[in-house]
Motif scaffolding. Sequence first.
Motif, PDB file in Angstrom:
ATOM      1  N   ASN A   1       0.822  -1.216   0.000  1.00 28.57           N
ATOM      2  CA  ASN A   1       0.000   0.000   0.000  1.00 28.57           C
ATOM      3  C   ASN A   1       0.855   1.265   0.000  1.00 28.57           C
ATOM      4  O   ASN A   1       0.491   2.265  -0.622  1.00 28.57           O
ATOM      5  N   ILE A   2       1.982   1.231   0.695  1.00 29.21           N
ATOM      6  CA  ILE A   2       2.883   2.388   0.671  1.00 29.21           C
ATOM      7  C   ILE A   2       3.498   2.530  -0.722  1.00 29.21           C
ATOM      8  O   ILE A   2       3.565   3.624  -1.288  1.00 29.21           O
ATOM      9  N   ALA A   3       3.930   1.410  -1.289  1.00 25.48           N
ATOM     10  CA  ALA A   3       4.547   1.436  -2.619  1.00 25.48           C
ATOM     11  C   ALA A   3       3.551   1.873  -3.693  1.00 25.48           C
ATOM     12  O   ALA A   3       3.964   2.418  -4.730  1.00 25.48           O
ATOM     13  N   ALA A   4       2.269   1.692  -3.439  1.00 25.85           N
ATOM     14  CA  ALA A   4       1.247   2.090  -4.404  1.00 25.85           C
ATOM     15  C   ALA A   4       1.126   3.606  -4.534  1.00 25.85           C
ATOM     16  O   ALA A   4       0.470   4.098  -5.457  1.00 25.85           O
ATOM     17  N   THR A   5       1.790   4.362  -3.641  1.00 25.17           N
ATOM     18  CA  THR A   5       1.753   5.824  -3.734  1.00 25.17           C
ATOM     19  C   THR A   5       2.782   6.355  -4.731  1.00 25.17           C
ATOM     20  O   THR A   5       2.834   7.562  -4.961  1.00 25.17           O
ATOM     21  N   VAL A   6       3.601   5.474  -5.316  1.00 23.09           N
ATOM     22  CA  VAL A   6       4.563   5.878  -6.333  1.00 23.09           C
ATOM     23  C   VAL A   6       4.331   5.060  -7.596  1.00 23.09           C
ATOM     24  O   VAL A   6       3.605   4.069  -7.582  1.00 23.09           O
ATOM     25  N   ASP A   7       4.936   5.486  -8.701  1.00 18.08           N
ATOM     26  CA  ASP A   7       4.804   4.742  -9.959  1.00 18.08           C
ATOM     27  C   ASP A   7       6.110   4.841 -10.743  1.00 18.08           C
ATOM     28  O   ASP A   7       7.116   5.354 -10.246  1.00 18.08           O
ATOM     29  N   GLU A   8       6.076   4.376 -11.984  1.00 18.67           N
ATOM     30  CA  GLU A   8       7.303   4.295 -12.783  1.00 18.67           C
ATOM     31  C   GLU A   8       7.839   5.662 -13.207  1.00 18.67           C
ATOM     32  O   GLU A   8       8.917   5.745 -13.785  1.00 18.67           O
ATOM     33  N   SER A   9       7.105   6.727 -12.892  1.00 18.76           N
ATOM     34  CA  SER A   9       7.616   8.069 -13.188  1.00 18.76           C
ATOM     35  C   SER A   9       8.419   8.632 -12.023  1.00 18.76           C
ATOM     36  O   SER A   9       8.940   9.748 -12.115  1.00 18.76           O
ATOM     37  N   CYS A  10       8.525   7.866 -10.939  1.00 18.05           N
ATOM     38  CA  CYS A  10       9.136   8.364  -9.709  1.00 18.05           C
ATOM     39  C   CYS A  10      10.534   7.800  -9.465  1.00 18.05           C
ATOM     40  O   CYS A  10      10.819   6.636  -9.754  1.00 18.05           O
ATOM     41  N   CYS A  11      11.389   8.645  -8.909  1.00 16.61           N
ATOM     42  CA  CYS A  11      12.596   8.166  -8.260  1.00 16.61           C
ATOM     43  C   CYS A  11      12.334   8.295  -6.762  1.00 16.61           C
ATOM     44  O   CYS A  11      11.827   9.318  -6.308  1.00 16.61           O
ATOM     45  N   VAL A  12      12.647   7.248  -6.026  1.00 15.54           N
ATOM     46  CA  VAL A  12      12.272   7.197  -4.612  1.00 15.54           C
ATOM     47  C   VAL A  12      13.507   7.155  -3.724  1.00 15.54           C
ATOM     48  O   VAL A  12      14.429   6.363  -3.958  1.00 15.54           O
ATOM     49  N   VAL A  13      13.519   8.004  -2.709  1.00 18.61           N
ATOM     50  CA  VAL A  13      14.484   7.902  -1.631  1.00 18.61           C
ATOM     51  C   VAL A  13      13.784   7.213  -0.472  1.00 18.61           C
ATOM     52  O   VAL A  13      12.703   7.633  -0.059  1.00 18.61           O
ATOM     53  N   GLU A  14      14.402   6.146   0.021  1.00 20.50           N
ATOM     54  CA  GLU A  14      13.866   5.442   1.177  1.00 20.50           C
ATOM     55  C   GLU A  14      14.829   5.636   2.345  1.00 20.50           C
ATOM     56  O   GLU A  14      16.036   5.476   2.191  1.00 20.50           O
ATOM     57  N   ILE A  15      14.277   5.969   3.495  1.00 21.74           N
ATOM     58  CA  ILE A  15      15.089   6.129   4.707  1.00 21.74           C
ATOM     59  C   ILE A  15      14.907   4.897   5.591  1.00 21.74           C
ATOM     60  O   ILE A  15      13.782   4.519   5.917  1.00 21.74           O
ATOM     61  N   GLY A  16      16.020   4.275   5.957  1.00 19.71           N
ATOM     62  CA  GLY A  16      15.964   3.127   6.863  1.00 19.71           C
ATOM     63  C   GLY A  16      15.305   1.897   6.263  1.00 19.71           C
ATOM     64  O   GLY A  16      14.243   1.475   6.740  1.00 19.71           O
ATOM     65  N   PRO A  17      15.904   1.278   5.247  1.00 12.54           N
ATOM     66  CA  PRO A  17      15.287   0.116   4.594  1.00 12.54           C
ATOM     67  C   PRO A  17      15.229  -1.130   5.467  1.00 12.54           C
ATOM     68  O   PRO A  17      14.466  -2.059   5.174  1.00 12.54           O
ATOM     69  N   GLY A  18      16.058  -1.199   6.526  1.00 10.94           N
ATOM     70  CA  GLY A  18      16.044  -2.398   7.369  1.00 10.94           C
ATOM     71  C   GLY A  18      16.510  -3.613   6.595  1.00 10.94           C
ATOM     72  O   GLY A  18      17.577  -3.630   6.007  1.00 10.94           O
ATOM     73  N   HIS A  19      15.659  -4.641   6.547  1.00  9.56           N
ATOM     74  CA  HIS A  19      16.017  -5.857   5.803  1.00  9.56           C
ATOM     75  C   HIS A  19      15.398  -5.874   4.412  1.00  9.56           C
ATOM     76  O   HIS A  19      15.588  -6.831   3.663  1.00  9.56           O
ATOM     77  N   GLY A  20      14.642  -4.800   4.064  1.00  6.52           N
ATOM     78  CA  GLY A  20      14.136  -4.674   2.697  1.00  6.52           C
ATOM     79  C   GLY A  20      12.668  -4.942   2.493  1.00  6.52           C
ATOM     80  O   GLY A  20      12.229  -5.078   1.350  1.00  6.52           O
ATOM     81  N   ALA A  21      11.874  -4.974   3.543  1.00  7.77           N
ATOM     82  CA  ALA A  21      10.445  -5.295   3.398  1.00  7.77           C
ATOM     83  C   ALA A  21       9.717  -4.288   2.517  1.00  7.77           C
ATOM     84  O   ALA A  21       8.937  -4.668   1.638  1.00  7.77           O
ATOM     85  N   LEU A  22       9.962  -3.000   2.742  1.00  8.39           N
ATOM     86  CA  LEU A  22       9.354  -1.962   1.909  1.00  8.39           C
ATOM     87  C   LEU A  22      10.157  -1.759   0.637  1.00  8.39           C
ATOM     88  O   LEU A  22       9.583  -1.544  -0.436  1.00  8.39           O
ATOM     89  N   THR A  23      11.457  -1.849   0.736  1.00  7.96           N
ATOM     90  CA  THR A  23      12.344  -1.664  -0.414  1.00  7.96           C
ATOM     91  C   THR A  23      11.939  -2.575  -1.569  1.00  7.96           C
ATOM     92  O   THR A  23      11.904  -2.159  -2.738  1.00  7.96           O
ATOM     93  N   ASN A  24      11.635  -3.818  -1.241  1.00 11.21           N
ATOM     94  CA  ASN A  24      11.249  -4.807  -2.250  1.00 11.21           C
ATOM     95  C   ASN A  24      10.059  -4.321  -3.077  1.00 11.21           C
ATOM     96  O   ASN A  24      10.066  -4.401  -4.313  1.00 11.21           O
ATOM     97  N   GLN A  25       9.052  -3.796  -2.398  1.00 12.13           N
ATOM     98  CA  GLN A  25       7.851  -3.345  -3.094  1.00 12.13           C
ATOM     99  C   GLN A  25       8.106  -2.055  -3.865  1.00 12.13           C
ATOM    100  O   GLN A  25       7.570  -1.853  -4.959  1.00 12.13           O
ATOM    101  N   LEU A  26       8.935  -1.175  -3.324  1.00 13.49           N
ATOM    102  CA  LEU A  26       9.254   0.069  -4.015  1.00 13.49           C
ATOM    103  C   LEU A  26       9.995  -0.200  -5.324  1.00 13.49           C
ATOM    104  O   LEU A  26       9.737   0.438  -6.346  1.00 13.49           O
ATOM    105  N   CYS A  27      10.904  -1.164  -5.300  1.00 18.04           N
ATOM    106  CA  CYS A  27      11.664  -1.510  -6.509  1.00 18.04           C
ATOM    107  C   CYS A  27      10.765  -2.103  -7.591  1.00 18.04           C
ATOM    108  O   CYS A  27      11.076  -2.000  -8.782  1.00 18.04           O
ATOM    109  N   ARG A  28       9.666  -2.695  -7.185  1.00 21.44           N
ATOM    110  CA  ARG A  28       8.720  -3.264  -8.150  1.00 21.44           C
ATOM    111  C   ARG A  28       7.838  -2.179  -8.774  1.00 21.44           C
ATOM    112  O   ARG A  28       7.223  -2.401  -9.823  1.00 21.44           O
TER     113      ARG A  28
END
Length: 280
Positions: free
Chosen positions: A37-64
């Motif tokens: 749901n967080i990753a759904a707020t961005v799309d392929e027109s976006c470059c995203v800065v993520e703060i504190g990826p941890g083990h990658g739970a959100l990072t994984n979805q953002l990269c998709r």
Amino acid sequence: MNLYDPVWIRALLEKHGHQFSKGMGQNFLTEPRIAQNIAATVDESCCVVEIGPGHGALTNQLCRTAAKVTSVELDTRLLPVLEETMAGFDNLRVINGDALKADFASICAEMGSELTPTLCANLPYNITTPVLTALAQQHFFRRMTVMVQKEVTDRLTAKPGTERYGVLTVLLRAHYDARELFTVPASCFVPQPHVDSAVITFEKRETPAVGEELWPMFSRVVHAAFAQRRKTLSNGLEMAGLCPKGQAAAVLTECGWDPRIRGERLSPEEFAKLAAALQK
């Protein structure tokens, strides 16, 4: 690989010799729906800065979802963890660094000036306020979606005149419209925190409440107004040295307000009006 299974997460971290750091506010997400749901707020027109990826739970979805992602991680012990969990993505860059010292404009420029600069983060509780304050001061990103303590989202969406309305509320909403998206129960993390979280999104306003030339004075006025919020605004302005003693009431009257008004009553636009009067 199951990035959202608490047993798997603990085994992964143990494999890399990592233990959760309470001092770094590490609570890792275990609910994929939240990350999606967080990753759904961005799309392929976006470059995203993520703060504190941890083990990658959100990072994984953002990269998709996004065109490119740069994750800023302070904990060096998590770098080999991310190297393993994010190995399949070629649109990700991980930077070892402190988000409070990061040059976000340069990071986004490196990802591509044609992309929309966006920020997403599961913010560690211990740096939530300083990070959001820095983001408010920079007001660089077009959109920001962050997961923070539920109490913080209540502050950031508060209305003028209410108890939770404060400095950070005004500074952020001078340039952004804020909207809480959904609540995240404490049970969605490992280790489990003591409070619930919430996800809030900030969309940059087409017309900000204050212009760049007035921003330094605006920020000083806002801080002065809430330094001792139970005192009148005129007292706050004079104590901060923004008005000669005895003259603040006249400035407030000139702006159309009761000189006994408290700062918590003013909207971002009204703070900008006051800042302009003081600067003049």
